[in-house]
Design a protein around this motif. Structure first.
Motif, PDB file in Angstrom:
ATOM      1  N   VAL A  48      -7.326  -9.890 -23.754  1.00 40.10           N
ATOM      2  CA  VAL A  48      -6.101 -10.106 -24.165  1.00 40.10           C
ATOM      3  C   VAL A  48      -5.711 -10.947 -24.715  1.00 40.10           C
ATOM      4  CG1 VAL A  48      -4.001 -10.791 -22.797  1.00 40.10           C
ATOM      5  CG2 VAL A  48      -5.921  -8.709 -21.654  1.00 40.10           C
ATOM      6  N   ILE A  49      -6.629 -12.171 -24.538  1.00 38.04           N
ATOM      7  CA  ILE A  49      -6.182 -13.961 -25.744  1.00 38.04           C
ATOM      8  C   ILE A  49      -6.421 -13.590 -27.055  1.00 38.04           C
ATOM      9  CG2 ILE A  49      -6.784 -16.096 -25.718  1.00 38.04           C
ATOM     10  CD1 ILE A  49      -7.800 -16.369 -22.646  1.00 38.04           C
ATOM     11  N   MET A  93       8.722 -17.063 -28.041  1.00 34.62           N
ATOM     12  CA  MET A  93       7.636 -18.366 -26.895  1.00 34.62           C
ATOM     13  C   MET A  93       7.534 -17.550 -25.889  1.00 34.62           C
ATOM     14  SD  MET A  93      11.285 -21.050 -27.828  1.00 34.62           S
ATOM     15  CE  MET A  93      11.291 -21.202 -26.326  1.00 34.62           C
ATOM     16  N   LEU A  94       8.331 -16.912 -25.795  1.00 31.65           N
ATOM     17  CA  LEU A  94       7.691 -15.546 -24.080  1.00 31.65           C
ATOM     18  C   LEU A  94       6.441 -14.612 -24.914  1.00 31.65           C
ATOM     19  CD1 LEU A  94       8.706 -14.425 -21.492  1.00 31.65           C
ATOM     20  CD2 LEU A  94       9.807 -12.178 -22.807  1.00 31.65           C
ATOM     21  N   LYS A  95       6.200 -14.710 -25.579  1.00 29.09           N
ATOM     22  CA  LYS A  95       5.174 -14.006 -26.065  1.00 29.09           C
ATOM     23  C   LYS A  95       3.574 -15.129 -25.531  1.00 29.09           C
ATOM     24  CE  LYS A  95       6.800  -9.973 -28.766  1.00 29.09           C
ATOM     25  NZ  LYS A  95       6.715  -8.889 -30.157  1.00 29.09           N
ATOM     26  N   SER A  96       4.138 -16.105 -26.378  1.00 33.09           N
ATOM     27  CA  SER A  96       2.948 -16.861 -26.404  1.00 33.09           C
ATOM     28  C   SER A  96       2.278 -17.478 -24.905  1.00 33.09           C
ATOM     29  CB  SER A  96       3.739 -18.903 -27.135  1.00 33.09           C
ATOM     30  OG  SER A  96       4.262 -18.577 -28.240  1.00 33.09           O
ATOM     31  N   VAL A  97       3.144 -17.284 -23.534  1.00 35.02           N
ATOM     32  CA  VAL A  97       2.666 -16.998 -22.242  1.00 35.02           C
ATOM     33  C   VAL A  97       2.143 -16.080 -21.820  1.00 35.02           C
ATOM     34  CG1 VAL A  97       3.704 -16.555 -20.026  1.00 35.02           C
ATOM     35  CG2 VAL A  97       5.536 -17.953 -21.776  1.00 35.02           C
ATOM     36  N   ILE A  98       1.835 -15.034 -23.073  1.00 35.97           N
ATOM     37  CA  ILE A  98       0.945 -14.112 -22.648  1.00 35.97           C
ATOM     38  C   ILE A  98      -0.647 -14.786 -22.950  1.00 35.97           C
ATOM     39  CG2 ILE A  98      -0.428 -12.246 -23.669  1.00 35.97           C
ATOM     40  CD1 ILE A  98       2.514 -10.707 -24.604  1.00 35.97           C
ATOM     41  N   SER A  99      -1.001 -15.512 -23.844  1.00 34.78           N
ATOM     42  CA  SER A  99      -2.374 -16.330 -23.889  1.00 34.78           C
ATOM     43  C   SER A  99      -2.633 -16.839 -23.183  1.00 34.78           C
ATOM     44  CB  SER A  99      -2.007 -17.075 -25.555  1.00 34.78           C
ATOM     45  OG  SER A  99      -2.842 -16.019 -26.441  1.00 34.78           O
ATOM     46  N   ILE A 100      -1.011 -18.027 -22.791  1.00 38.17           N
ATOM     47  CA  ILE A 100      -1.263 -18.836 -21.813  1.00 38.17           C
ATOM     48  C   ILE A 100      -1.390 -18.510 -20.699  1.00 38.17           C
ATOM     49  CG2 ILE A 100       0.443 -20.849 -20.585  1.00 38.17           C
ATOM     50  CD1 ILE A 100       1.826 -21.533 -23.301  1.00 38.17           C
ATOM     51  N   GLY A 101      -1.122 -17.225 -19.718  1.00 41.08           N
ATOM     52  CA  GLY A 101      -1.433 -16.880 -18.378  1.00 41.08           C
ATOM     53  C   GLY A 101      -2.881 -16.269 -18.213  1.00 41.08           C
ATOM     54  N   PHE A 102      -3.074 -15.739 -19.791  1.00 37.16           N
ATOM     55  CA  PHE A 102      -4.372 -15.325 -18.852  1.00 37.16           C
ATOM     56  C   PHE A 102      -5.857 -16.267 -19.665  1.00 37.16           C
ATOM     57  CE2 PHE A 102      -2.465 -10.779 -18.839  1.00 37.16           C
ATOM     58  CZ  PHE A 102      -2.961 -10.680 -18.446  1.00 37.16           C
ATOM     59  N   GLY A 103      -5.340 -17.055 -19.980  1.00 37.51           N
ATOM     60  CA  GLY A 103      -5.110 -18.237 -20.084  1.00 37.51           C
ATOM     61  C   GLY A 103      -6.074 -19.295 -19.070  1.00 37.51           C
TER      62      GLY A 103
END
Length: 175
Positions: free
Chosen positions: A109-110, A138-148
């Protein structure tokens, strides 16, 4: 073995802090939804930006809270058999599940979300709806942050499982 304890405690501290922040985002979501309901039904006025903010906040809660939920062992799981397992059997299931499913899925996912975010940033993506929110990257960046964060907590779960299987005494930091 000390390395695994350090990783586990670090992941717990990070996800606890993010979990605390997420609880405040949940409170903010309640306020925004209440405002939206009031303006829509009492004032007969609606805002696309407010409606989008609601689902943006929900996405933040879901994505940022996943690692914290795993830390608390409150994620969805079929407990029909698992609840009857011994601690070592549970540790084996958690270790295999983390290494075979959770961690590789987080990496996938990341890895696939980064181009998605970069593309959104380069094209200055905004809401397709008139009056919607800007800076969708900015919202889409949270996908990588959350899965990180989920990956980090998955490492902690795998580390603790390995320690349990090795019969090592663990210093648990649930703070």
């Amino acid at each position: 073995m000390k390395f695994f304890i350090i990783i586990s405690n670090f992941a717990d501290r990070v996800n606890s802090a993010v979990g605390y922040l997420t609880s405040w985002i949940t409170t903010l979501l309640v306020v925004v939804v209440s405002y939206d309901v009031f303006t829509r039904y009492v004032l007969k006025n609606s805002s696309v930006a407010v409606q989008e903010l609601e689902w943006h906040l929900f996405a933040l809660i879901f994505l940022l809270g996943a690692g914290y939920t795993l830390k608390l062992d409150n994620h969805v799981r079929v407990d029909v058999l698992y609840s009857r397992f011994t601690p070592k059997a549970k540790a084996l299931v958690n270790l295999v599940g983390s290494l075979v499913f959770l961690l590789p899925f987080c990496v996938l996912v990341i890895k696939t979300s980064v181009p998605f975010i970069i593309n959104s940033y380069h094209f200055h993506e905004v809401s397709p709806d008139p009056g919607g929110l800007p800076n969708r990257w900015m919202l889409k960046s949270v996908i990588s942050i959350g899965f990180g964060l989920l990956f980090l907590q998955g490492l902690a779960l795998a580390s603790r499982s390995l320690l349990t299987l090795a019969g090592s005494r663990q210093e648990d930091n649930n703070g």
